[in-house]
Design a protein around this motif. Structure first.
Motif, short mmCIF file in Angstrom:
data_model
loop_
_atom_site.label_atom_id
_atom_site.label_comp_id
_atom_site.label_asym_id
_atom_site.label_seq_id
_atom_site.Cartn_x
_atom_site.Cartn_y
_atom_site.Cartn_z
N THR A 7 0.74 -1.24 0.04
CA THR A 7 0.00 -0.01 -0.37
C THR A 7 0.81 1.42 0.01
O THR A 7 1.97 1.20 0.58
CB THR A 7 -0.92 0.10 1.13
N SER A 56 0.24 5.43 0.57
CA SER A 56 -0.79 6.46 1.33
C SER A 56 -0.19 7.75 1.37
O SER A 56 1.02 8.18 1.61
CB SER A 56 -1.20 5.84 2.54
N TYR A 115 -3.92 10.40 -1.78
CA TYR A 115 -3.62 9.44 -2.54
C TYR A 115 -3.49 8.01 -2.08
O TYR A 115 -3.00 7.88 -0.66
CB TYR A 115 -2.26 9.89 -3.36
N TYR A 116 -4.17 7.00 -2.50
CA TYR A 116 -4.19 5.60 -1.88
C TYR A 116 -4.02 4.57 -3.12
O TYR A 116 -4.89 4.75 -3.76
CB TYR A 116 -5.10 5.44 -0.77
N ILE A 174 -9.38 0.16 0.88
CA ILE A 174 -9.69 1.73 0.82
C ILE A 174 -10.93 1.90 1.86
O ILE A 174 -10.83 2.88 2.48
CB ILE A 174 -10.13 2.16 -0.69
N ILE A 225 -14.99 7.62 -2.46
CA ILE A 225 -13.99 6.38 -3.21
C ILE A 225 -14.22 6.34 -4.60
O ILE A 225 -13.43 6.15 -5.46
CB ILE A 225 -14.24 4.93 -2.51
N ASN A 252 -12.57 9.60 -6.49
CA ASN A 252 -11.14 9.35 -6.49
C ASN A 252 -10.60 8.34 -7.31
O ASN A 252 -9.58 8.38 -7.85
CB ASN A 252 -10.67 9.20 -4.94
N THR A 253 -11.23 7.14 -7.39
CA THR A 253 -10.81 6.08 -8.36
C THR A 253 -11.00 6.34 -9.90
O THR A 253 -10.30 6.11 -10.49
CB THR A 253 -11.94 4.83 -7.89
N THR A 255 -6.58 8.59 -7.99
CA THR A 255 -5.78 8.86 -7.13
C THR A 255 -5.97 7.70 -6.13
O THR A 255 -5.47 7.80 -5.05
CB THR A 255 -6.24 10.19 -6.28
N TYR A 256 -6.95 6.98 -6.29
CA TYR A 256 -7.30 5.92 -5.56
C TYR A 256 -7.26 4.60 -6.51
O TYR A 256 -7.98 4.57 -7.38
CB TYR A 256 -8.68 5.78 -4.92
#
Length: 250
Positions: free
Chosen positions: A62, A64, A96-97, A121, A145, A148-149, A153-154
């Motif tokens: 991961t 982050s 960001y993840y 997430i 989610i 951002n997906t 950024t996710y």
């Protein structure tokens, strides 16, 4: 009595003795005016002092970004116009993840360990500040989610960690161009039968450099002169475009 109890507890625990030895292709990312993203190669090995245990080895990586508070609002159409209705604050949402796994998430990590280590997430997002009138606060988290997906950024990268001979592993994670400056925490988990048996943490430093850094610092430390400079550049650019257009007409 207590010693015997502790002894039997230790016998009941898994006897996996595995440890992560990690490497990064780079631990610093420089953001310049031409920065369009960066790809990080994360690789490592599993150090053991005993034979390879039974069961499939799972590897999870991961990354982050710096956390920041986010307010998610829901719009509703009332009296013919769209207005902001309910709102939910999400405390400390990563800018960001990315999570990469060696197999589907539900195969390499159990629910209990996922919640404990906040790997997926949804598990690492915290919704707070939801008013009592909001009965579906979880839908706001799902909306964040999804947004951002779609923006990149996710990222959920299942089956993207390559594991060789239960010892070596590697993956590549693409960092987008729109990065927030700060420290990006990187975690690696080894799992057996859905349980985390070892973990390792490191960090990637993302900083603005050169002209980008100077402009950013100027906008924060001297906003007045930054505004004057921006206005002057706009005037000069407008005058230059007008002069060029006049020359072309003649």
């Amino acid at each position: 009595m207590i010693r015997w109890f502790a002894f039997f507890v230790l016998l009941a625990l898994p006897t996996w003795a595995e440890e992560v030895v990690l490497g990064l292709s780079q631990d610093e990312v420089a953001i310049t005016t031409s920065f369009d993203g960066s790809e990080i190669l994360i690789f490592g090995a599993v150090k053991r002092e005993a034979p390879i245990p039974e069961g499939e080895l799972g590897v999870i990586v991961t990354i982050s970004g710096p956390p920041e508070p986010v307010t998610v609002r829901r719009k509703e159409r009332r009296f013919g116009i769209w207005i902001n209705a309910d709102a939910v604050e999400i405390d400390g949402a990563p800018s960001y993840y990315a999570v990469a796994t060696s197999a589907p998430m539900d195969e390499v990590l159990g629910i209990r360990d996922n919640l404990q280590h906040k790997v997926s997430i949804p598990s690492m997002l915290n919704s707070v500040g939801a008013p009592e009138t909001v009965l579906d606060a979880s839908t706001f988290v799902a909306a964040l989610i999804r947004i951002n997906t779609n923006a990149g950024t996710y990222q959920v990268l299942e089956d993207q960690v390559v594991v060789d001979q239960d010892t070596l592993f590697r993956t590549r994670i693409r960092l987008p161009a729109a990065l927030t400056e700060g420290v990006y925490e990187t975690r690696i988990f080894l799992t057996r039968e859905g349980q985390v048996v070892s973990s390792y943490e490191t960090a990637i430093d993302v900083r603005k450099v050169g002209l980008e850094r100077w402009l950013f610092a100027l906008s924060r430390e001297n906003p007045f002169w930054y505004g004057i400079m921006s206005l002057a550049i706009a005037i000069i650019a407008g005058w230059g475009a007008s002069a060029a257009f006049s020359l072309l007409r003649n």
